[in-house]
Design an enzyme around this catalytic site. Structure first.
Site, mmCIF file in Angstrom:
data_model
loop_
_atom_site.group_PDB
_atom_site.id
_atom_site.type_symbol
_atom_site.label_atom_id
_atom_site.label_comp_id
_atom_site.label_asym_id
_atom_site.label_seq_id
_atom_site.Cartn_x
_atom_site.Cartn_y
_atom_site.Cartn_z
ATOM 1 N N PRO A 94 0.801 -1.231 0.000
ATOM 2 C CA PRO A 94 0.000 0.000 0.000
ATOM 3 C C PRO A 94 0.835 1.282 0.000
ATOM 4 O O PRO A 94 1.862 1.375 0.670
ATOM 5 C CB PRO A 94 -0.812 -0.112 1.295
ATOM 6 C CG PRO A 94 -0.057 -1.066 2.153
ATOM 7 C CD PRO A 94 0.582 -2.041 1.205
ATOM 8 N N ARG A 101 4.979 11.094 -2.457
ATOM 9 C CA ARG A 101 4.662 10.736 -1.070
ATOM 10 C C ARG A 101 5.869 11.017 -0.166
ATOM 11 O O ARG A 101 6.922 10.417 -0.324
ATOM 12 C CB ARG A 101 4.331 9.244 -1.016
ATOM 13 C CG ARG A 101 4.155 8.692 0.368
ATOM 14 C CD ARG A 101 4.176 7.165 0.365
ATOM 15 N NE ARG A 101 3.918 6.677 1.698
ATOM 16 C CZ ARG A 101 4.133 5.442 2.091
ATOM 17 N NH1 ARG A 101 4.606 4.547 1.247
ATOM 18 N NH2 ARG A 101 3.873 5.086 3.318
ATOM 19 N N TYR A 139 11.016 9.179 1.537
ATOM 20 C CA TYR A 139 11.142 8.170 0.477
ATOM 21 C C TYR A 139 11.855 8.672 -0.768
ATOM 22 O O TYR A 139 12.060 7.895 -1.710
ATOM 23 C CB TYR A 139 9.746 7.648 0.113
ATOM 24 C CG TYR A 139 9.048 6.981 1.282
ATOM 25 C CD1 TYR A 139 9.543 5.800 1.830
ATOM 26 C CD2 TYR A 139 7.909 7.546 1.859
ATOM 27 C CE1 TYR A 139 8.927 5.189 2.909
ATOM 28 C CE2 TYR A 139 7.276 6.944 2.941
ATOM 29 C CZ TYR A 139 7.788 5.772 3.459
ATOM 30 O OH TYR A 139 7.184 5.166 4.534
ATOM 31 N N ASN A 179 8.047 -5.637 -0.565
ATOM 32 C CA ASN A 179 7.907 -4.423 0.232
ATOM 33 C C ASN A 179 6.416 -4.321 0.562
ATOM 34 O O ASN A 179 5.624 -3.849 -0.256
ATOM 35 C CB ASN A 179 8.382 -3.181 -0.516
ATOM 36 C CG ASN A 179 8.322 -1.939 0.368
ATOM 37 O OD1 ASN A 179 7.742 -1.969 1.463
ATOM 38 N ND2 ASN A 179 8.906 -0.846 -0.091
ATOM 39 N N ALA A 226 2.987 -0.678 4.993
ATOM 40 C CA ALA A 226 2.519 -0.708 6.382
ATOM 41 C C ALA A 226 1.959 -2.067 6.789
ATOM 42 O O ALA A 226 1.906 -2.373 7.990
ATOM 43 C CB ALA A 226 1.467 0.378 6.590
ATOM 44 N N GLU A 267 12.440 -9.502 2.524
ATOM 45 C CA GLU A 267 11.681 -8.309 2.930
ATOM 46 C C GLU A 267 12.504 -7.065 2.626
ATOM 47 O O GLU A 267 13.705 -7.028 2.875
ATOM 48 C CB GLU A 267 11.390 -8.381 4.437
ATOM 49 C CG GLU A 267 10.700 -7.142 4.967
ATOM 50 C CD GLU A 267 10.438 -7.203 6.463
ATOM 51 O OE1 GLU A 267 10.522 -8.294 7.056
ATOM 52 O OE2 GLU A 267 10.177 -6.135 7.041
ATOM 53 N N HIS A 322 12.512 -2.598 2.509
ATOM 54 C CA HIS A 322 11.935 -1.274 2.765
ATOM 55 C C HIS A 322 12.883 -0.214 2.234
ATOM 56 O O HIS A 322 14.104 -0.336 2.387
ATOM 57 C CB HIS A 322 11.704 -1.044 4.262
ATOM 58 C CG HIS A 322 10.822 -2.084 4.852
ATOM 59 N ND1 HIS A 322 9.459 -2.077 4.690
ATOM 60 C CD2 HIS A 322 11.124 -3.201 5.548
ATOM 61 C CE1 HIS A 322 8.942 -3.139 5.280
ATOM 62 N NE2 HIS A 322 9.932 -3.844 5.810
HETATM 63 C C1 DQA Z 1 8.040 1.163 3.849
HETATM 64 C C2 DQA Z 1 8.120 1.374 5.360
HETATM 65 C C3 DQA Z 1 6.775 1.154 6.015
HETATM 66 O O1 DQA Z 1 6.863 1.376 7.410
HETATM 67 C C4 DQA Z 1 5.768 2.133 5.438
HETATM 68 O O2 DQA Z 1 4.490 1.895 5.997
HETATM 69 C C5 DQA Z 1 5.728 2.106 3.959
HETATM 70 C C6 DQA Z 1 6.979 2.053 3.225
HETATM 71 C C7 DQA Z 1 9.379 1.499 3.155
HETATM 72 O O3 DQA Z 1 9.560 1.071 2.023
HETATM 73 O O4 DQA Z 1 10.215 2.199 3.728
HETATM 74 O O5 DQA Z 1 4.660 2.212 3.351
HETATM 75 O O6 DQA Z 1 7.734 -0.190 3.584
#
Ligand code: DQA
Length: 146
Positions: free
Chosen positions: A10, A18, A23, A74, A77, A98, A100
């Site tokens: 999401p 965003r 990011y 990824n 949340a 995983e 991020h």
């Molecule tokens: C995320 C980190 C998560 O905590 C956040 O909710 C995201 C993006 C990241 O790529 O840094 O939506 O997955």
């Protein structure tokens, strides 16, 4: 040819606009192009998708079995909330890395919990878009040992 599913959860469709202070300005399309180029350089087939829906992400994990060799995930949340995504990964028994963009451990406490990490091969976070090719390489290295 090794086949990798790169699954994005999401709000990642909004990358570029965003919270750029968190990011950056890279868009999900930019990341997809990076992953496709990296897949080509490594001789791996890349399927890239994004959904804001937990159920669609779960279905994508189910459908990956027998089609893809592993997943870079990824989960956004849902990482911090979704026992259902964790169970989906356990159910298909595919290797998952995983990922991020941000360093979730340097952020709010609620982001320090990951249900995905319990069933993932490992976790890459904090390297922005560069984390995607790192995660692909980690997955490919794991698959090469199988
Ligand atoms: C995320 C980190 C998560 O905590 C956040 O909710 C995201 C993006 C990241 O790529 O840094 O939506 O997955």
């Amino acid at each position: 040819m090794t086949s990798i599913l790169i699954l994005n959860g999401p709000n990642l469709n909004l990358l570029g606009t965003r919270q750029p202070e968190v990011y950056g300005h890279v868009t999900l399309s930019d990341i997809e192009a990076l992953c496709r180029a990296h897949g080509t350089s490594r001789g791996a087939d890349v399927t890239f998708m994004q959904s804001n829906s937990e159920g669609i992400l779960i279905d994508a994990i189910h459908d990956a079995k027998g089609v893809h060799d592993g997943i870079v995930l990824n989960a956004g949340a849902y990482t911090h909330t979704s026992i259902a995504l964790m169970d989906a990964i356990s159910s298909v028994e595919l290797p998952v890395v995983e990922l991020h963009l941000s360093n979730i451990h340097a952020r709010e406490d609620f982001r320090h919990v990951s249900y995905i990490a319990r069933v993932a091969l490992g976790v890459i976070c904090g390297f922005g878009a560069a984390g995607y090719p790192l995660a692909m390489d980690a997955l490919l290295a794991h698959l090469a040992q199988q």
